[in-house]
Design a protein around this motif. Structure first.
Motif, PDB file in Angstrom:
ATOM      1  N   GLU A 159      38.819  60.366  60.634  1.00  0.00           N
ATOM      2  CA  GLU A 159      40.077  60.000  61.282  1.00  0.00           C
ATOM      3  C   GLU A 159      40.440  58.547  60.971  1.00  0.00           C
ATOM      4  N   THR A 160      39.468  57.673  61.052  1.00  0.00           N
ATOM      5  CA  THR A 160      39.688  56.255  60.774  1.00  0.00           C
ATOM      6  C   THR A 160      40.010  56.040  59.300  1.00  0.00           C
ATOM      7  N   LEU A 161      39.269  56.697  58.430  1.00  0.00           N
ATOM      8  CA  LEU A 161      39.502  56.565  56.997  1.00  0.00           C
ATOM      9  C   LEU A 161      40.900  57.038  56.623  1.00  0.00           C
ATOM     10  N   ALA A 162      41.318  58.175  57.149  1.00  0.00           N
ATOM     11  CA  ALA A 162      42.651  58.706  56.847  1.00  0.00           C
ATOM     12  C   ALA A 162      43.735  57.732  57.312  1.00  0.00           C
ATOM     13  N   SER A 163      43.582  57.214  58.508  1.00  0.00           N
ATOM     14  CA  SER A 163      44.567  56.264  59.034  1.00  0.00           C
ATOM     15  C   SER A 163      44.578  54.984  58.211  1.00  0.00           C
ATOM     16  N   TRP A 164      43.411  54.492  57.857  1.00  0.00           N
ATOM     17  CA  TRP A 164      43.295  53.273  57.049  1.00  0.00           C
ATOM     18  C   TRP A 164      43.978  53.461  55.694  1.00  0.00           C
ATOM     19  N   LEU A 165      43.806  54.615  55.101  1.00  0.00           N
ATOM     20  CA  LEU A 165      44.443  54.895  53.820  1.00  0.00           C
ATOM     21  C   LEU A 165      45.965  54.989  53.963  1.00  0.00           C
ATOM     22  N   ARG A 166      46.423  55.652  55.021  1.00  0.00           N
ATOM     23  CA  ARG A 166      47.866  55.790  55.248  1.00  0.00           C
ATOM     24  C   ARG A 166      48.529  54.439  55.512  1.00  0.00           C
ATOM     25  N   HIS A 167      47.809  53.564  56.210  1.00  0.00           N
ATOM     26  CA  HIS A 167      48.375  52.260  56.585  1.00  0.00           C
ATOM     27  C   HIS A 167      48.001  51.148  55.601  1.00  0.00           C
ATOM     28  N   LEU A 168      47.485  51.549  54.439  1.00  0.00           N
ATOM     29  CA  LEU A 168      47.166  50.603  53.366  1.00  0.00           C
ATOM     30  C   LEU A 168      46.283  49.456  53.844  1.00  0.00           C
ATOM     31  N   GLY A 169      45.318  49.784  54.705  1.00  0.00           N
ATOM     32  CA  GLY A 169      44.340  48.791  55.130  1.00  0.00           C
ATOM     33  C   GLY A 169      44.754  47.939  56.308  1.00  0.00           C
ATOM     34  N   ASP A 170      45.901  48.184  56.918  1.00  0.00           N
ATOM     35  CA  ASP A 170      46.370  47.400  58.066  1.00  0.00           C
ATOM     36  C   ASP A 170      45.592  47.820  59.320  1.00  0.00           C
ATOM     37  N   ARG A 171      44.617  47.008  59.684  1.00  0.00           N
ATOM     38  CA  ARG A 171      43.733  47.359  60.803  1.00  0.00           C
ATOM     39  C   ARG A 171      44.464  47.447  62.133  1.00  0.00           C
ATOM     40  N   GLN A 172      45.452  46.608  62.330  1.00  0.00           N
ATOM     41  CA  GLN A 172      46.226  46.653  63.581  1.00  0.00           C
ATOM     42  C   GLN A 172      46.990  47.978  63.692  1.00  0.00           C
ATOM     43  N   ALA A 173      47.557  48.426  62.587  1.00  0.00           N
ATOM     44  CA  ALA A 173      48.280  49.703  62.580  1.00  0.00           C
ATOM     45  C   ALA A 173      47.320  50.866  62.827  1.00  0.00           C
ATOM     46  N   VAL A 174      46.130  50.783  62.254  1.00  0.00           N
ATOM     47  CA  VAL A 174      45.117  51.829  62.471  1.00  0.00           C
ATOM     48  C   VAL A 174      44.740  51.870  63.949  1.00  0.00           C
ATOM     49  N   ALA A 175      44.487  50.718  64.528  1.00  0.00           N
ATOM     50  CA  ALA A 175      44.114  50.642  65.943  1.00  0.00           C
ATOM     51  C   ALA A 175      45.215  51.227  66.822  1.00  0.00           C
ATOM     52  N   ALA A 176      46.463  50.892  66.522  1.00  0.00           N
ATOM     53  CA  ALA A 176      47.581  51.409  67.311  1.00  0.00           C
ATOM     54  C   ALA A 176      47.699  52.926  67.177  1.00  0.00           C
ATOM     55  N   GLU A 177      47.570  53.426  65.945  1.00  0.00           N
ATOM     56  CA  GLU A 177      47.689  54.871  65.731  1.00  0.00           C
ATOM     57  C   GLU A 177      46.583  55.644  66.439  1.00  0.00           C
ATOM     58  N   LEU A 178      45.368  55.123  66.370  1.00  0.00           N
ATOM     59  CA  LEU A 178      44.223  55.843  66.936  1.00  0.00           C
ATOM     60  C   LEU A 178      43.972  55.507  68.403  1.00  0.00           C
ATOM     61  N   HIS A 179      44.748  54.567  68.939  1.00  0.00           N
ATOM     62  CA  HIS A 179      44.593  54.151  70.339  1.00  0.00           C
ATOM     63  C   HIS A 179      43.189  53.637  70.609  1.00  0.00           C
ATOM     64  N   ILE A 180      42.720  52.771  69.702  1.00  0.00           N
ATOM     65  CA  ILE A 180      41.404  52.159  69.856  1.00  0.00           C
ATOM     66  C   ILE A 180      41.546  50.649  69.657  1.00  0.00           C
ATOM     67  N   HIS A 181      40.544  49.918  70.067  1.00  0.00           N
ATOM     68  CA  HIS A 181      40.542  48.466  69.935  1.00  0.00           C
ATOM     69  C   HIS A 181      40.379  48.086  68.459  1.00  0.00           C
ATOM     70  N   PRO A 182      41.052  47.014  68.011  1.00  0.00           N
ATOM     71  CA  PRO A 182      40.897  46.586  66.613  1.00  0.00           C
ATOM     72  C   PRO A 182      39.446  46.320  66.219  1.00  0.00           C
ATOM     73  N   GLN A 183      38.624  45.876  67.170  1.00  0.00           N
ATOM     74  CA  GLN A 183      37.206  45.658  66.865  1.00  0.00           C
ATOM     75  C   GLN A 183      36.510  46.974  66.532  1.00  0.00           C
TER      76      GLN A 183
END
Length: 100
Positions: free
Chosen positions: A32-56
């Protein structure tokens, strides 16, 4: 590819092989994290927002993915194959009813 489930499963088995040894729940979170990271071109903040998890948590999971995949994650061709393998949802768990 999305119309041929066997071909998709072969691709997934190839490109997601580094996740094989992970526990099923961990593998699911990492996919799930890998797919989101790939879709958001490595933008960790966008991944955190999409997955509803902390950036850490994103940083931790990405570090784990880099441990498992190594420098492959920096290869655009590998990233494309990973994105394709994950585009239609998470991989199915291994079939446990093979004898039926």
């Amino acid at each position: 590819m999305h119309r041929d489930s066997r071909l998709l499963e072969v691709l997934r088995a190839q490109v997601l092989r580094p996740l094989e040894a992970s526990a099923p729940a961990s593998r699911e979170r990492l996919c799930e994290t890998l797919a989101s990271w790939l879709r958001h071109l490595g933008d960790r903040q966008a991944v955190a927002a999409e997955l509803h998890i902390h950036p850490q948590t994103v940083r931790y999971r990405l570090a784990r993915l880099h441990e498992l995949f190594g420098p492959q994650l920096d290869d655009p061709d590998v990233r494309s194959r990973l994105l394709l393998a994950l585009a239609w949802g998470a991989p199915r768990p291994p079939d446990t009813d093979q004898g039926r």
